[in-house]
Design a protein around this motif. Structure first.
Motif, PDB file in Angstrom:
ATOM      1  N   LEU A   1     -15.557  11.660   1.686  1.00  0.00           N
ATOM      2  CA  LEU A   1     -14.881  12.428   0.390  1.00  0.00           C
ATOM      3  C   LEU A   1     -15.536  13.975   0.528  1.00  0.00           C
ATOM      4  O   LEU A   1     -14.758  14.896   0.206  1.00  0.00           O
ATOM      5  N   LYS A   2     -16.847  13.888   0.392  1.00  0.00           N
ATOM      6  CA  LYS A   2     -17.553  15.523   0.663  1.00  0.00           C
ATOM      7  C   LYS A   2     -17.004  16.030   1.715  1.00  0.00           C
ATOM      8  O   LYS A   2     -16.755  17.521   1.613  1.00  0.00           O
ATOM      9  N   ALA A   3     -16.964  15.433   2.792  1.00  0.00           N
ATOM     10  CA  ALA A   3     -16.377  16.410   4.047  1.00  0.00           C
ATOM     11  C   ALA A   3     -15.177  17.118   3.765  1.00  0.00           C
ATOM     12  O   ALA A   3     -14.679  18.060   4.174  1.00  0.00           O
ATOM     13  N   LEU A   4     -14.143  16.006   3.195  1.00  0.00           N
ATOM     14  CA  LEU A   4     -12.850  16.720   2.937  1.00  0.00           C
ATOM     15  C   LEU A   4     -12.821  17.674   1.744  1.00  0.00           C
ATOM     16  O   LEU A   4     -12.014  18.609   1.748  1.00  0.00           O
ATOM     17  N   LYS A   5     -13.598  17.473   0.722  1.00  0.00           N
ATOM     18  CA  LYS A   5     -13.921  18.290  -0.110  1.00  0.00           C
ATOM     19  C   LYS A   5     -14.366  19.548   0.193  1.00  0.00           C
ATOM     20  O   LYS A   5     -13.714  20.722  -0.276  1.00  0.00           O
ATOM     21  N   GLY A   6     -15.101  19.621   1.214  1.00  0.00           N
ATOM     22  CA  GLY A   6     -15.444  20.826   2.080  1.00  0.00           C
ATOM     23  C   GLY A   6     -14.535  21.627   2.692  1.00  0.00           C
ATOM     24  O   GLY A   6     -14.485  22.731   2.909  1.00  0.00           O
ATOM     25  N   GLN A   7     -13.362  20.839   3.095  1.00  0.00           N
ATOM     26  CA  GLN A   7     -12.323  21.484   3.567  1.00  0.00           C
ATOM     27  C   GLN A   7     -11.183  21.904   2.604  1.00  0.00           C
ATOM     28  O   GLN A   7     -10.134  22.083   2.889  1.00  0.00           O
ATOM     29  N   ASN A   8     -11.438  21.674   1.312  1.00  0.00           N
ATOM     30  CA  ASN A   8     -10.670  22.061   0.069  1.00  0.00           C
ATOM     31  C   ASN A   8      -9.315  20.946   0.150  1.00  0.00           C
ATOM     32  O   ASN A   8      -8.264  21.396  -0.219  1.00  0.00           O
ATOM     33  N   ILE A   9      -9.576  19.909   0.788  1.00  0.00           N
ATOM     34  CA  ILE A   9      -8.395  18.861   0.629  1.00  0.00           C
ATOM     35  C   ILE A   9      -8.990  17.759  -0.713  1.00  0.00           C
ATOM     36  O   ILE A   9      -9.975  17.335  -0.745  1.00  0.00           O
ATOM     37  N   GLU A  10      -8.008  17.630  -1.597  1.00  0.00           N
ATOM     38  CA  GLU A  10      -7.874  16.883  -2.769  1.00  0.00           C
ATOM     39  C   GLU A  10      -7.832  15.488  -2.305  1.00  0.00           C
ATOM     40  O   GLU A  10      -6.538  15.387  -1.705  1.00  0.00           O
ATOM     41  N   VAL A  11      -8.403  14.535  -2.843  1.00  0.00           N
ATOM     42  CA  VAL A  11      -8.278  13.083  -2.401  1.00  0.00           C
ATOM     43  C   VAL A  11      -7.901  12.351  -3.543  1.00  0.00           C
ATOM     44  O   VAL A  11      -8.466  12.420  -4.618  1.00  0.00           O
ATOM     45  N   LEU A  12      -6.612  11.615  -3.444  1.00  0.00           N
ATOM     46  CA  LEU A  12      -6.274  10.889  -4.754  1.00  0.00           C
ATOM     47  C   LEU A  12      -6.202   9.252  -4.241  1.00  0.00           C
ATOM     48  O   LEU A  12      -5.245   9.143  -3.028  1.00  0.00           O
ATOM     49  N   ILE A  13      -6.568   8.333  -4.924  1.00  0.00           N
ATOM     50  CA  ILE A  13      -6.733   6.907  -4.458  1.00  0.00           C
ATOM     51  C   ILE A  13      -5.553   6.346  -5.278  1.00  0.00           C
ATOM     52  O   ILE A  13      -5.358   6.480  -6.241  1.00  0.00           O
ATOM     53  N   ALA A  14      -4.877   5.990  -4.315  1.00  0.00           N
ATOM     54  CA  ALA A  14      -3.868   5.045  -4.911  1.00  0.00           C
ATOM     55  C   ALA A  14      -3.991   3.523  -5.291  1.00  0.00           C
ATOM     56  O   ALA A  14      -4.322   2.796  -4.230  1.00  0.00           O
ATOM     57  N   PRO A  15      -4.039   3.082  -6.370  1.00  0.00           N
ATOM     58  CA  PRO A  15      -4.793   1.673  -6.588  1.00  0.00           C
ATOM     59  C   PRO A  15      -3.395   0.677  -6.280  1.00  0.00           C
ATOM     60  O   PRO A  15      -2.404   0.944  -6.517  1.00  0.00           O
ATOM     61  N   THR A  16      -3.843  -0.326  -5.587  1.00  0.00           N
ATOM     62  CA  THR A  16      -3.094  -1.403  -5.280  1.00  0.00           C
ATOM     63  C   THR A  16      -3.324  -2.803  -6.018  1.00  0.00           C
ATOM     64  O   THR A  16      -4.353  -2.694  -6.497  1.00  0.00           O
ATOM     65  N   ASP A  17      -2.295  -3.693  -6.029  1.00  0.00           N
ATOM     66  CA  ASP A  17      -2.384  -4.788  -6.835  1.00  0.00           C
ATOM     67  C   ASP A  17      -3.497  -5.598  -6.330  1.00  0.00           C
ATOM     68  O   ASP A  17      -4.170  -6.633  -6.900  1.00  0.00           O
ATOM     69  N   GLU A  18      -4.064  -5.672  -4.847  1.00  0.00           N
ATOM     70  CA  GLU A  18      -4.606  -6.602  -4.241  1.00  0.00           C
ATOM     71  C   GLU A  18      -6.101  -6.141  -4.598  1.00  0.00           C
ATOM     72  O   GLU A  18      -6.468  -5.074  -4.515  1.00  0.00           O
TER      73      GLU A  18
ATOM     74  N   GLU B   1       0.902  -1.311  -0.102  1.00  0.00           N
ATOM     75  CA  GLU B   1       0.112   0.104   0.075  1.00  0.00           C
ATOM     76  C   GLU B   1       1.013   1.232   0.042  1.00  0.00           C
ATOM     77  O   GLU B   1       0.622   2.302  -0.729  1.00  0.00           O
ATOM     78  N   LYS B   2       1.818   1.343   0.701  1.00  0.00           N
ATOM     79  CA  LYS B   2       2.855   2.456   0.751  1.00  0.00           C
ATOM     80  C   LYS B   2       3.485   2.763  -0.402  1.00  0.00           C
ATOM     81  O   LYS B   2       3.883   3.888  -0.907  1.00  0.00           O
ATOM     82  N   SER B   3       3.950   1.447  -1.199  1.00  0.00           N
ATOM     83  CA  SER B   3       4.578   1.781  -2.524  1.00  0.00           C
ATOM     84  C   SER B   3       3.504   2.274  -3.406  1.00  0.00           C
ATOM     85  O   SER B   3       3.969   3.075  -4.338  1.00  0.00           O
ATOM     86  N   ALA B   4       2.147   1.738  -3.566  1.00  0.00           N
ATOM     87  CA  ALA B   4       1.356   2.392  -4.348  1.00  0.00           C
ATOM     88  C   ALA B   4       1.038   3.834  -3.963  1.00  0.00           C
ATOM     89  O   ALA B   4       1.022   4.427  -5.251  1.00  0.00           O
ATOM     90  N   ILE B   5       0.896   4.345  -2.767  1.00  0.00           N
ATOM     91  CA  ILE B   5       0.595   5.454  -2.388  1.00  0.00           C
ATOM     92  C   ILE B   5       2.000   6.456  -2.857  1.00  0.00           C
ATOM     93  O   ILE B   5       1.843   7.541  -3.283  1.00  0.00           O
ATOM     94  N   ALA B   6       3.390   5.912  -2.829  1.00  0.00           N
ATOM     95  CA  ALA B   6       4.373   6.469  -3.136  1.00  0.00           C
ATOM     96  C   ALA B   6       4.514   6.807  -4.724  1.00  0.00           C
ATOM     97  O   ALA B   6       4.674   7.843  -5.080  1.00  0.00           O
TER      98      ALA B   6
END
Length: 261
Positions: free
Chosen positions: A244-261, A81-86
């Motif tokens: 996701l909506k709550a974070l968007k309301g805080q102006n935080i962009e969320v990026l999902i890192a796809p994993t192999d699992e 997961e850390k590798s995918a996030i990186a």
């Protein structure tokens, strides 16, 4: 005596562990006027969060069990997961930038990927391993922040590096945490490391949080970045629409890192 909340009790416990390497339930009960049953629950929860190791009648510092346990156990946890996030974080980095990496195992994973790239960067870091990973790259200038190195740790703590931060224009800071919640933002278990991480956050134009699923909706002892200080959150966590909506309301962009699992 005014009632002490759980985070306050646990911060006191950590401070005593940092100083004495061990605590007993009986001593804690006398010193902070809390029942032994409550303290046993605190210690159990703190052990689950990887902050200490329980013993009969008390607890010892995780740094007291094995000098390498603290960092290398965390490094191996959720490695894919850390590798995918990186890899996802790499997409944000452009040639010529000045970036900052904290001393987390996820930031170290990002450094390992950067090491293999043909890119010109200035990298500021509080992580000793991270600096060593990148220092031979021909097109990278690596700045290791000053601070105190504690036994069993590969990170720098304290305020000695803060003056350096005032002299550098940092485009992006990449940081992980022991926990992230909507109430407290990014939190960590070392009250000493948090002091430097707060200054790192304030010095960066943008803050990118690198958080695998085990960190989400979890609180640790001390906060170093509130929601309004986070610009981008990268995670493998399948976040519900409400979050996701709550974070968007805080102006935080969320990026999902796809994993192999």
């Amino acid at each position: 005596m005014q009632k002490m909340f759980a985070p306050e009790r646990r911060q006191i416990i950590l401070e005593k562990l940092n100083k004495h390497q061990r605590v007993t339930v009986k001593e804690l009960s006398r010193e902070i006027n809390v029942s032994e049953a409550t303290l046993r629950m605190d210690l159990t929860k703190m052990e689950e969060d990887g902050l200490l190791q329980r013993t009969h009648g008390g607890a010892i510092s995780i740094q007291n069990t094995d000098p390498e346990t603290s960092f290398f156990t965390r490094e191996k946890k959720n490695k894919s997961e850390k590798s995918a996030i990186a890899k996802k974080a790499l997409e944000l980095i452009a040639d010529g930038q000045c970036i900052m990496l904290d001393a987390s195992s996820t930031a170290l994973e990002l450094a390992r990927i950067l090491k293999e790239k043909s890119i010109r960067l200035t990298v500021v870091t509080s992580g000793i391993n991270t600096a060593l990973e990148l220092h031979e790259h021909p097109d990278m200038t690596v700045i290791l922040l000053g601070g105190i190195v504690k036994r069993g740790s590969y990170s720098l703590e304290g305020s000695l590096g803060i003056q350096i931060l005032k002299q550098i224009n940092i485009d992006l800071m990449f940081t992980s945490a022991n926990g992230f919640s909507f109430e407290a933002g990014l939190t960590d278990f070392s009250v000493y490391e948090v002091e430097l991480k707060k200054a790192m956050v304030h010095a960066a134009k943008k803050v990118v949080a690198l958080l695998d699923h085990s960190k989400i909706n979890k609180n640790s002892i001390a906060s170093f970045a509130s929601l309004d200080e986070i610009d981008i959150l990268i995670t493998d966590y399948a976040m519900p629409d409400s979050e996701l909506k709550a974070l968007k309301g805080q102006n935080i962009e969320v990026l999902i890192a796809p994993t192999d699992e």
